[in-house]
Design a protein around this motif. Structure first.
Motif, PDB file in Angstrom:
ATOM      1  N   ASP A   2       0.822  -1.194   0.000  1.00  0.00           N
ATOM      2  CA  ASP A   2       0.000   0.000   0.000  1.00  0.00           C
ATOM      3  C   ASP A   2       0.863   1.254   0.000  1.00  0.00           C
ATOM      4  O   ASP A   2       1.925   1.301   0.621  1.00  0.00           O
ATOM      5  CB  ASP A   2      -0.909   0.026   1.234  1.00  0.00           C
ATOM      6  N   THR A   3       0.385   2.262  -0.718  1.00  0.00           N
ATOM      7  CA  THR A   3       1.067   3.556  -0.699  1.00  0.00           C
ATOM      8  C   THR A   3       0.768   4.256   0.610  1.00  0.00           C
ATOM      9  O   THR A   3      -0.388   4.365   1.013  1.00  0.00           O
ATOM     10  CB  THR A   3       0.575   4.438  -1.867  1.00  0.00           C
ATOM     11  N   PRO A   4       1.796   4.748   1.325  1.00  0.00           N
ATOM     12  CA  PRO A   4       1.549   5.404   2.597  1.00  0.00           C
ATOM     13  C   PRO A   4       0.652   6.632   2.420  1.00  0.00           C
ATOM     14  O   PRO A   4       0.780   7.374   1.453  1.00  0.00           O
ATOM     15  CB  PRO A   4       2.950   5.820   3.067  1.00  0.00           C
ATOM     16  N   ASP A   5      -0.259   6.822   3.366  1.00  0.00           N
ATOM     17  CA  ASP A   5      -1.129   7.995   3.365  1.00  0.00           C
ATOM     18  C   ASP A   5      -0.408   9.124   4.089  1.00  0.00           C
ATOM     19  O   ASP A   5      -0.133   9.033   5.279  1.00  0.00           O
ATOM     20  CB  ASP A   5      -2.444   7.670   4.075  1.00  0.00           C
ATOM     21  N   THR A   6      -0.079  10.186   3.381  1.00  0.00           N
ATOM     22  CA  THR A   6       0.676  11.291   3.971  1.00  0.00           C
ATOM     23  C   THR A   6      -0.194  12.518   4.177  1.00  0.00           C
ATOM     24  O   THR A   6       0.300  13.624   4.320  1.00  0.00           O
ATOM     25  CB  THR A   6       1.886  11.663   3.082  1.00  0.00           C
ATOM     26  N   ALA A 120       8.040  17.274   6.502  1.00  0.00           N
ATOM     27  CA  ALA A 120       9.054  16.283   6.130  1.00  0.00           C
ATOM     28  C   ALA A 120       9.033  15.101   7.096  1.00  0.00           C
ATOM     29  O   ALA A 120       9.148  13.937   6.688  1.00  0.00           O
ATOM     30  CB  ALA A 120      10.437  16.930   6.111  1.00  0.00           C
ATOM     31  N   ALA A 121       8.871  15.387   8.384  1.00  0.00           N
ATOM     32  CA  ALA A 121       8.818  14.309   9.373  1.00  0.00           C
ATOM     33  C   ALA A 121       7.548  13.481   9.218  1.00  0.00           C
ATOM     34  O   ALA A 121       7.580  12.246   9.337  1.00  0.00           O
ATOM     35  CB  ALA A 121       8.901  14.896  10.775  1.00  0.00           C
ATOM     36  N   LEU A 122       6.436  14.135   8.938  1.00  0.00           N
ATOM     37  CA  LEU A 122       5.178  13.399   8.792  1.00  0.00           C
ATOM     38  C   LEU A 122       5.181  12.528   7.546  1.00  0.00           C
ATOM     39  O   LEU A 122       4.587  11.439   7.541  1.00  0.00           O
ATOM     40  CB  LEU A 122       4.007  14.386   8.750  1.00  0.00           C
ATOM     41  N   GLU A 123       5.853  12.946   6.502  1.00  0.00           N
ATOM     42  CA  GLU A 123       6.002  12.098   5.314  1.00  0.00           C
ATOM     43  C   GLU A 123       6.739  10.809   5.683  1.00  0.00           C
ATOM     44  O   GLU A 123       6.357   9.710   5.258  1.00  0.00           O
ATOM     45  CB  GLU A 123       6.751  12.851   4.219  1.00  0.00           C
ATOM     46  N   LEU A 124       7.790  10.928   6.470  1.00  0.00           N
ATOM     47  CA  LEU A 124       8.523   9.749   6.917  1.00  0.00           C
ATOM     48  C   LEU A 124       7.667   8.893   7.841  1.00  0.00           C
ATOM     49  O   LEU A 124       7.691   7.653   7.778  1.00  0.00           O
ATOM     50  CB  LEU A 124       9.798  10.183   7.649  1.00  0.00           C
ATOM     51  N   ALA A 125       6.892   9.543   8.696  1.00  0.00           N
ATOM     52  CA  ALA A 125       6.084   8.824   9.677  1.00  0.00           C
ATOM     53  C   ALA A 125       4.990   7.986   9.026  1.00  0.00           C
ATOM     54  O   ALA A 125       4.541   6.996   9.611  1.00  0.00           O
ATOM     55  CB  ALA A 125       5.464   9.817  10.657  1.00  0.00           C
TER      56      ALA A 125
END
Length: 211
Positions: A2-6, A120-125
């Motif tokens: 699944d593609t991460p939901d950002t 940027a951090a939330l994209e990684l999270a």
């Protein structure tokens, strides 16, 4: 895979009443209560301005902060009430957010925070069940995250980075110069935040006291 939901993160910011918050800033030569509120409000404003954030829940019993935030449609104020401790306040906010949304607890002492650094951090999270961003000293934590569906856990306080790892949090590889890592507890921390570029409310308090 699944593609991460950002998108659509809910940020929870616990804020102690200014009368008791940031007690180690008594030696910076300014009104500590005014400074504590300004730092919290600048942090909240930066979080609300992040592209990936859809909701900010501020858990506080500080009436002045609550009044200031009522005009912010993206920000919801939840009273701390009988809740005790930082993690208890955050858990209260997480309950309000609900299990079905991606949640992140952000400490309210990041006056130099830039929205892009939080994004940027939330994209990684989005790629891990639980994540943590360590502070500039690499011992504390400034951000803890949980994907939608993950049960909320946190363990803020002294040496919280290690305790968050024991709880299953993955270190989020934000840069060493990220403003998300520069929390403020001491005069030295405040000077470092000023060098990064602090928010307008914190700057106004420091300028007013310098006159």
């Amino acid at each position: 895979m699944d593609t991460p939901d950002t998108s659509g993160w809910t940020i929870i910011v616990p804020v102690k009443p200014a009368a008791v918050g940031k007690s180690r800033l008594v030696d910076v030569g300014v009104d500590r209560e005014a400074l504590a509120r300004a730092i919290a409000l600048d942090t909240i404003a930066a979080a609300a301005a992040a592209t990936l954030v859809s909701r900010v829940i501020v858990v506080t019993d500080d009436a002045d902060i609550g009044a200031e935030l009522r005009r912010e449609p993206q920000v919801e104020v939840v009273p701390e009430g009988d809740t005790r401790g930082l993690d208890g306040a955050i858990a209260r906010g997480a309950d309000v957010a609900g299990l079905g949304t991606a949640r992140a607890a952000l400490l309210g002492d990041l006056p130099a925070l830039r929205p892009a650094d939080l994004d940027a951090a939330l994209e990684l999270a989005a790629s891990v069940e639980r994540g943590v961003v360590v502070d500039s000293e690499a011992t504390g934590s400034t951000l803890v995250t949980a994907r939608a569906g993950a049960v909320w856990v946190s363990a803020f306080g002294e040496d919280s980075a290690a305790r968050h790892r024991l709880l299953g949090c993955t270190d989020l590889a934000v840069g060493g110069d990220s403003t998300l890592r520069r929390d403020v507890d001491t005069a030295a921390h405040l000077s470092a935040a000023v060098a990064l570029g602090i928010g307008p409310r914190t700057s106004a308090v420091l300028i007013a006291e310098a006159r």
